[in-house]
Design an enzyme around this catalytic site. Structure first.
Site, PDB file in Angstrom:
ATOM      1  N   GLU A   1      76.326 -34.771 -29.576  1.00  8.87           N
ATOM      2  CA  GLU A   1      76.985 -36.036 -29.894  1.00  8.87           C
ATOM      3  C   GLU A   1      78.345 -36.140 -29.218  1.00  8.87           C
ATOM      4  O   GLU A   1      78.790 -37.237 -28.856  1.00  8.87           O
ATOM      5  CB  GLU A   1      77.137 -36.157 -31.405  1.00  8.87           C
ATOM      6  CG  GLU A   1      75.810 -36.254 -32.150  1.00  8.87           C
ATOM      7  CD  GLU A   1      75.960 -36.129 -33.645  1.00  8.87           C
ATOM      8  OE1 GLU A   1      75.233 -36.846 -34.366  1.00  8.87           O
ATOM      9  OE2 GLU A   1      76.792 -35.318 -34.096  1.00  8.87           O
TER      10      GLU A   1
ATOM     11  N   ARG B   1      71.167 -34.888 -50.156  1.00  6.93           N
ATOM     12  CA  ARG B   1      70.846 -36.300 -50.360  1.00  6.93           C
ATOM     13  C   ARG B   1      69.355 -36.476 -50.632  1.00  6.93           C
ATOM     14  O   ARG B   1      68.521 -35.743 -50.124  1.00  6.93           O
ATOM     15  CB  ARG B   1      71.267 -37.121 -49.136  1.00  6.93           C
ATOM     16  CG  ARG B   1      72.751 -37.377 -49.063  1.00  6.93           C
ATOM     17  CD  ARG B   1      73.134 -38.056 -47.763  1.00  6.93           C
ATOM     18  NE  ARG B   1      73.586 -37.125 -46.749  1.00  6.93           N
ATOM     19  CZ  ARG B   1      73.750 -37.424 -45.471  1.00  6.93           C
ATOM     20  NH1 ARG B   1      73.475 -38.649 -45.039  1.00  6.93           N
ATOM     21  NH2 ARG B   1      74.178 -36.522 -44.622  1.00  6.93           N
TER      22      ARG B   1
ATOM     23  N   ASN C   1      85.075 -35.845 -34.779  1.00  2.94           N
ATOM     24  CA  ASN C   1      83.963 -36.161 -35.671  1.00  2.94           C
ATOM     25  C   ASN C   1      84.390 -35.701 -37.061  1.00  2.94           C
ATOM     26  O   ASN C   1      84.264 -34.527 -37.408  1.00  2.94           O
ATOM     27  CB  ASN C   1      82.692 -35.442 -35.217  1.00  2.94           C
ATOM     28  CG  ASN C   1      81.479 -35.795 -36.056  1.00  2.94           C
ATOM     29  OD1 ASN C   1      81.598 -36.347 -37.142  1.00  2.94           O
ATOM     30  ND2 ASN C   1      80.304 -35.452 -35.560  1.00  2.94           N
TER      31      ASN C   1
ATOM     32  N   ARG D   1      83.667 -40.467 -33.731  1.00  3.89           N
ATOM     33  CA  ARG D   1      82.395 -40.833 -34.338  1.00  3.89           C
ATOM     34  C   ARG D   1      82.694 -41.639 -35.595  1.00  3.89           C
ATOM     35  O   ARG D   1      83.422 -41.188 -36.483  1.00  3.89           O
ATOM     36  CB  ARG D   1      81.594 -39.595 -34.722  1.00  3.89           C
ATOM     37  CG  ARG D   1      80.272 -39.930 -35.413  1.00  3.89           C
ATOM     38  CD  ARG D   1      79.769 -38.768 -36.214  1.00  3.89           C
ATOM     39  NE  ARG D   1      78.528 -39.100 -36.925  1.00  3.89           N
ATOM     40  CZ  ARG D   1      78.089 -38.435 -37.987  1.00  3.89           C
ATOM     41  NH1 ARG D   1      78.775 -37.411 -38.464  1.00  3.89           N
ATOM     42  NH2 ARG D   1      76.971 -38.791 -38.580  1.00  3.89           N
TER      43      ARG D   1
ATOM     44  N   HIS E   1      72.574 -41.653 -37.226  1.00  7.65           N
ATOM     45  CA  HIS E   1      72.424 -40.572 -36.233  1.00  7.65           C
ATOM     46  C   HIS E   1      72.242 -41.127 -34.828  1.00  7.65           C
ATOM     47  O   HIS E   1      71.627 -40.498 -33.963  1.00  7.65           O
ATOM     48  CB  HIS E   1      71.249 -39.644 -36.581  1.00  7.65           C
ATOM     49  CG  HIS E   1      71.471 -38.844 -37.833  1.00  7.65           C
ATOM     50  ND1 HIS E   1      70.510 -38.716 -38.803  1.00  7.65           N
ATOM     51  CD2 HIS E   1      72.549 -38.141 -38.266  1.00  7.65           C
ATOM     52  CE1 HIS E   1      70.983 -37.963 -39.789  1.00  7.65           C
ATOM     53  NE2 HIS E   1      72.227 -37.612 -39.484  1.00  7.65           N
TER      54      HIS E   1
END
Length: 395
Positions: free
Chosen positions: A379, A241, A8, A93, A181
């Site tokens: 994940e 963000r 990832n 990912r 996500h």
């Protein structure tokens, strides 16, 4: 024993995991993090039981450590602790899969080139994800390389949750609501099917709250709507963000402030969110510990936007049966969960203060209509499962 390596790659980090394949479920052997890639990079490695095998050791390099060098350092550590482990599959990912990829995909040079064209859609993620892919292909030229896309989980949205009110030609070109996500939501959906099948069959909002943050409405375990849209900027405010933003602000910054496109990208992605609002930090732990007015206001805005998105997703689902918190903030911050949930009894959300303080798996009151849960996301196991499913086929 055949192994899968999961990667990832972020803008300044590389998370990795080593999974033994062959059983019904991939079995974690070790996972780690190369942090501060691009600078004073350091590597941490943990065993399956959480024991630290290496603790923040510097990554040696001539000059700046890039993702390739970080991967090489990770592989050296894995070889030291798991000598002879045969890595047959590498799972990655990849944040953006665009219109064409709605599930895990075995990578080829042509597909990698196609994914590179999506970098403008996710400028802070896609290039680094693909840098990790290229580094892994160089390190394991015979291994099957599998991409797992954050957008794939959302590719079955109804049209009204997929489109912007622009001329249709832009939708056909790929300007649409992708959602992100997805690997996290995929895992949570699977966990709900395993531990709470009745809830999985119903209407659930999942709040993935971390440095990146979003919310997703699930019906029957499938994504119906997401707070994120065309890019990973939309929806909730995040560490650095903006979250939701009137597009007229972009026009103002261009026309009146004279900012360049690069300046605006830096502002929206790196200088806004919790950091911009607080003037202190992007880290929620720092903000919660601070008594400053900026920190308080940043938390107020963060939780207000989460409540507003929750109401919108409940409307999209035509009701609400469950709410699940995950991600670093969602799993660990009692205060943020409390602030989001308090005052939502009208929608059926009522939390138990003691259960919430203990980070219990279920934090709603027993008599509440909406079940509120805390489920740690994973994940990496989603990527490892894709490796197990596609590795042999890809070979």
């Amino acid at each position: 024993m055949s192994y899968a390596l999961t990667l990832n790659a972020g803008s300044s980090s590389l998370k990795f995991g080593l999974f033994a394949l062959g059983a019904d479920e991939p079995e974690l052997s070790a996972n780690g993090l190369a942090d501060r890639v691009g600078g004073d990079a350091r590597l941490t490695l943990k065993g399956a039981d959480g024991t630290k095998l290496r603790d923040a050791v510097p990554i040696p390099a001539e000059g700046v450590v890039d993702h390739h060098e970080a991967l090489v350092a990770a592989l050296h550590e894995l070889e030291d602790h798991f000598p002879g482990a045969q890595i047959d599959t590498v799972g990655h990912r990849v944040v953006h899969g665009g219109m064409d990829y709605s599930g895990p995909t075995v990578l080829s040079p042509a597909i990698i080139d196609k994914l590179s064209t999506l970098s403008p859609f996710a400028p802070l993620h896609q290039p680094h994800n693909l840098a990790g892919v290229r580094a892994a292909m160089a390190a394991f030229p015979q291994a099957v390389q599998v991409a797992c896309f954050d957008t794939a989980f959302h590719r079955h949205h109804p049209f009204v949750n997929d489109v912007f009110a622009l001329p249709r030609e832009y939708y056909d070109k790929g300007v649409r609501r992708y959602g992100f996500h997805g690997l996290s939501y995929d895992y949570i959906s699977g966990e709900l099917a395993r531990i709470a099948p009745d809830l999985h069959a119903g209407r659930v909002v999942v709040a993935h709250l971390g440095n990146g943050a979003s919310m997703c409405g699930l019906r029957g375990g499938r994504s119906v709507a997401s707070s994120m849209g065309f890019s990973a900027l939309d929806g909730l405010p995040m560490g650095t963000r903006t979250g939701q933003l009137d597009p007229g602000i972009i026009l103002y910054l261009l026309q009146q402030e004279g900012m360049s496109v690069e300046d605006i990208i830096t502002l929206l992605y790196k200088k806004s969110g919790l950091l911009g609002l607080s003037g202190l930090s992007h880290d929620m732990r720092t903000l919660e510990a601070s008594g400053s007015e900026g920190a308080r206001q940043a938390i107020d805005y963060y939780t207000f936007r989460a409540r507003r998105e929750l109401g919108g997703l409940a409307a999209a689902l035509e009701g609400l049966d469950g709410l699940v918190f995950c991600g670093g903030i969602g799993e660990n911050s009692r205060l943020i969960r409390e602030r989001i949930c308090n005052g939502l009894h009208w929608i059926g959300i009522e939390i138990d203060d003691e259960a919430n303080a203990a980070n219990a798996p279920v934090i709603s009151r027993p008599d509440a209509r909406v079940k509120v849960m805390v489920i740690p996301t994973n994940e990496e196991i989603v990527i490892a499962r894709a490796c197990a499913a596609l590795g042999v086929r890809g070979a």
